[in-house]
Enzyme design. Sequence first.
Site, PDB file in Angstrom:
ATOM      1  CD  GLU A   1      25.817  10.402 -59.321  1.00  0.00           C
ATOM      2  OE1 GLU A   1      25.614  10.036 -60.503  1.00  0.00           O
ATOM      3  OE2 GLU A   1      26.253   9.639 -58.426  1.00  0.00           O
TER       4      GLU A   1
ATOM      5  CD  GLU B   1      31.061   9.706 -59.019  1.00  0.00           C
ATOM      6  OE1 GLU B   1      29.963   9.797 -58.454  1.00  0.00           O
ATOM      7  OE2 GLU B   1      31.708  10.718 -59.377  1.00  0.00           O
TER       8      GLU B   1
HETATM    9  N1  T1G Z   1      32.729   4.996 -49.058  1.00  0.00           N
HETATM   10  C1  T1G Z   1      33.194   4.281 -48.003  1.00  0.00           C
HETATM   11  N2  T1G Z   1      34.133   4.734 -47.106  1.00  0.00           N
HETATM   12  C2  T1G Z   1      34.579   5.966 -47.303  1.00  0.00           C
HETATM   13  C3  T1G Z   1      34.145   6.785 -48.391  1.00  0.00           C
HETATM   14  C4  T1G Z   1      33.167   6.247 -49.287  1.00  0.00           C
HETATM   15  N3  T1G Z   1      32.685   6.936 -50.318  1.00  0.00           N
HETATM   16  N4  T1G Z   1      34.800   7.964 -48.317  1.00  0.00           N
HETATM   17  C5  T1G Z   1      35.605   7.892 -47.236  1.00  0.00           C
HETATM   18  N5  T1G Z   1      35.479   6.706 -46.627  1.00  0.00           N
HETATM   19  C6  T1G Z   1      36.158   6.265 -45.401  1.00  0.00           C
HETATM   20  C7  T1G Z   1      37.674   6.185 -45.554  1.00  0.00           C
HETATM   21  O1  T1G Z   1      38.080   4.959 -46.073  1.00  0.00           O
HETATM   22  C8  T1G Z   1      38.136   6.390 -44.116  1.00  0.00           C
HETATM   23  O2  T1G Z   1      37.965   5.169 -43.446  1.00  0.00           O
HETATM   24  C9  T1G Z   1      37.113   7.380 -43.572  1.00  0.00           C
HETATM   25  O3  T1G Z   1      35.960   7.262 -44.418  1.00  0.00           O
HETATM   26  C10 T1G Z   1      37.576   8.802 -43.588  1.00  0.00           C
HETATM   27  O4  T1G Z   1      38.033   9.108 -44.888  1.00  0.00           O
HETATM   28  C11 T1G Z   1      26.955   6.133 -57.626  1.00  0.00           C
HETATM   29  C12 T1G Z   1      29.716   5.451 -57.978  1.00  0.00           C
HETATM   30  C13 T1G Z   1      35.386  12.462 -48.274  1.00  0.00           C
HETATM   31  C14 T1G Z   1      37.260  13.866 -49.014  1.00  0.00           C
HETATM   32  O5  T1G Z   1      35.244   9.135 -54.278  1.00  0.00           O
HETATM   33  O6  T1G Z   1      37.587  11.570 -51.115  1.00  0.00           O
HETATM   34  O7  T1G Z   1      29.621   7.903 -55.418  1.00  0.00           O
HETATM   35  O8  T1G Z   1      40.321   4.725 -42.938  1.00  0.00           O
HETATM   36  O9  T1G Z   1      40.452   9.347 -44.288  1.00  0.00           O
HETATM   37  O10 T1G Z   1      40.838  12.816 -45.514  1.00  0.00           O
HETATM   38  O11 T1G Z   1      28.000   7.860 -58.697  1.00  0.00           O
HETATM   39  O12 T1G Z   1      37.398  10.351 -47.925  1.00  0.00           O
HETATM   40  O13 T1G Z   1      38.845   5.773 -41.233  1.00  0.00           O
HETATM   41  O14 T1G Z   1      38.488   3.363 -41.902  1.00  0.00           O
HETATM   42  O15 T1G Z   1      39.632   9.933 -46.591  1.00  0.00           O
HETATM   43  O16 T1G Z   1      38.805  13.776 -44.374  1.00  0.00           O
HETATM   44  C15 T1G Z   1      32.617   8.836 -54.848  1.00  0.00           C
HETATM   45  C16 T1G Z   1      35.860   9.409 -51.484  1.00  0.00           C
HETATM   46  C17 T1G Z   1      32.284   7.421 -54.510  1.00  0.00           C
HETATM   47  C18 T1G Z   1      34.934  10.290 -52.244  1.00  0.00           C
HETATM   48  C19 T1G Z   1      37.261  12.835 -46.725  1.00  0.00           C
HETATM   49  N6  T1G Z   1      33.148   9.496 -53.685  1.00  0.00           N
HETATM   50  N7  T1G Z   1      36.251   9.966 -50.211  1.00  0.00           N
HETATM   51  O17 T1G Z   1      38.636  12.842 -46.677  1.00  0.00           O
HETATM   52  O18 T1G Z   1      38.996  11.348 -44.602  1.00  0.00           O
HETATM   53  S1  T1G Z   1      31.705   6.549 -55.937  1.00  0.00           S
HETATM   54  C20 T1G Z   1      34.460   9.584 -53.496  1.00  0.00           C
HETATM   55  C21 T1G Z   1      37.140  10.996 -50.147  1.00  0.00           C
HETATM   56  C22 T1G Z   1      30.112   7.134 -56.159  1.00  0.00           C
HETATM   57  C23 T1G Z   1      28.025   7.167 -57.509  1.00  0.00           C
HETATM   58  C24 T1G Z   1      29.410   6.643 -57.361  1.00  0.00           C
HETATM   59  C25 T1G Z   1      37.574  11.418 -48.783  1.00  0.00           C
HETATM   60  C26 T1G Z   1      36.826  12.641 -48.228  1.00  0.00           C
HETATM   61  P1  T1G Z   1      38.964   4.732 -42.323  1.00  0.00           P
HETATM   62  P2  T1G Z   1      39.382   9.919 -45.144  1.00  0.00           P
HETATM   63  P3  T1G Z   1      39.386  12.763 -45.239  1.00  0.00           P
END
Ligand code: T1G
Length: 707
Positions: free
Chosen positions: A113, A133
């Site tokens: 975004e 999301e």
């Molecule tokens: N927020 C907080 N922590 C996050 C995070 C996030 N968005 N994404 C990953 N982490 C942490 C995760 O818990 C882990 O922590 C570490 O980072 C490494 O992640 C307003 C409402 C990016 C593809 O849904 O899909 O944006 O265990 O083990 O396999 O519209 O993480 O080490 O303590 O998964 O390499 C939308 C979520 C949010 C993407 C990387 N975004 N993340 O994968 O590593 S909602 C998502 C992923 C939003 C807006 C809205 C994956 C990754 P720890 P990992 P990875």
Amino acid sequence: MDASGIATDCTPVRYERQGRTGIITVNQPPVNALGQAVRAGLLRALALGQADGEADLLVLLAAGRTFMAGADIREFGQAPLVPFLSDVVAALEASPKPVIAVLHGTALGGGLEVALGCHFRVALPGTRLGLPEVKLGLLPGAGGTQRLPRLVGPAKALEMIVSGDPVTAAAALDIGLVDWLAAEPDPLAAGLAFAKRVRAKGLMPRRTGARGDRIAAVSPLLFSAARDDLARKSPHLFAPHRCVDAVEAACTLPLAEGLKRERELFLACMNSPQRAGLIHSFFAERAVAKVPGLAADATPRPVHRVGVIGAGTMGGGIAMCFANAHIPTVLLDTTQEALDRGLATIRRNYQASVAKGRLRQEEADARLTLIRPSLAYDDLADADLVVEAVFESMDLKKQIFTRLDQVCRPGAILATNTSTLDVDAIAAVTSRPQDVAGLHFFSPANVMRLLEVVRGRETAPDVLATAMDVARRIGKVGVAVGVCYGFVGNRMLHQRAREATALVDEGAAPDQVDRVLTDFGFPMGPFAMGDLAGLDVGWRIREERRKAGDPDTPPPGWLDRLAEQGRYGQKTGAGIYRYEAGSRTPLPDPVTADLIARDRAAKGITPRAVTNQEILERCLYVMVNEAAKILEEGVAARALDVDMIWVHGYGFPAWRGGPLFWADQVGLGTILGTITKFHQASGAKQWQPSPLLERLVRDGHGFASLN
Ligand code: T1G
């Protein structure tokens, strides 16, 4: 400090200038999540860029392995903190200086975004772009539902937002989501190169929000078709429907009103219990990879060559898992026919993936060549890991492990795929029980994401660490469990199956029980699942246990009668249900109803009306009680381990977070009260309240306190 002498720290964001290009760098490991500090830092850096008279355009990029991977999910459920992400996006879009976003790794959610607020988007090879999301029970809440349709068209936007699946950089270029695929290896070089192009062409800011050409005159059929599709495919889910509402608003309202509507829908999702369940599943899936008590220095052993014993359904699927991870695998069986049959099934599975466009032919061929059939145990001599996957017979498994102990190199890991048998007893026939563990795959092994990693009494820490690492490498959700009958998943399933059968004995119909659980959110109920897995599997296990004099196994009943008649379920065209030729739709069968009636009569049972509520409570509360006993015994370390086992192995709806997260939502006091009532009524062992459950209720805690 760079050549121009400008660099300002807005931790975790930084502003600097190279020549006439202002560079904004986000640096918030591990995934540059857009938490409050990053949002505030972005606004500060943007203001610096605007004020910097030497800079005629701005480049936005991120340090580390990925561009912003979204909002900081940990902030959800707490009081929202300013600045809001939508304010940051609006400020970027309003910038009088062109802003170029340079994407690498994963530009997801709020990260994409932010990029949509920028005027140009450049992607490095390998970048994945998406709005996931909906997988968290939410929808894009910072303008994504309004700007993406304006850029790529409403149909593509709908597909991306409702599925939450990412697109590749090449696909993003095709649909107009990005303007350029950079050849440069690093974001800064790519940004500076594209800045030159913008400057050379004298390009001005292009504000996506202001575009209307792609959303003019959109047929409402697009949205009604999407709603019909969702009603069929995900009748329980809340957020996907709100996603359709939001994209429809983008095509029917001016931007400002569309953004307001998006905000309303976003808050509706935020307040939905499904959001909490899905976010719990997100973090729990990552937490299970960290095994409590496993020493940090328990380094995984190298696994470059694997052996699988048994080319049947499970063995073949397991071999595919390793080949899919590009690990050469020897597939061993006792006869050439068995090997040929196994390989034919594997070949068919790969061809099916090619036919569905999920795999290129060359990739399928490459994976097939990694699976080497063999009739000789000596071919396993240099394997780093061997997985035994033959049918459930303790004698046979002991023979195999005795043989493996003779042929496998020292340090090789010997694993069994048993789903019920004692891993310690199997390990004990070897001279190296410390190198033995359970790797319990779920059928079909090449599809199901769950892998129960069974730690035996002697299993060495580095063997457990290796097994967990192997789970990650083959794309499984590995969950560490201890040894007991049925480990975690099957032990709880066994209790549910017993209650489901008892409910039918007492008066319910199999399809009533199944409907209660599918209405709850399971993809199928226990009886339809029995027909899918094959009634012969459970029948043989019950027969073995009855022969062994197990007091816990009920005497033969209508289910056994069905199996005795060769009605094994889908594979024989009839089981508990009957199936039309070529169909997998379970149809109630009068033969089964008659068998049940005669069985009740034989047991002197007068059937009674059974409510759906009783069915739900007995099928699920017995699992919660059993899970509490499992936690008490230490067979599972945390409640989230149990949740992930059921979400990834048994179809427990992820939007409910798993059986124990769900139990906390219901309230443990309520559940314990009902369990106690059932125990007083039946005196049955499975309803003996778990002391842990009693303690949690007494202390006013939930299962979450055990995570
Ligand atoms: N927020 C907080 N922590 C996050 C995070 C996030 N968005 N994404 C990953 N982490 C942490 C995760 O818990 C882990 O922590 C570490 O980072 C490494 O992640 C307003 C409402 C990016 C593809 O849904 O899909 O944006 O265990 O083990 O396999 O519209 O993480 O080490 O303590 O998964 O390499 C939308 C979520 C949010 C993407 C990387 N975004 N993340 O994968 O590593 S909602 C998502 C992923 C939003 C807006 C809205 C994956 C990754 P720890 P990992 P990875």
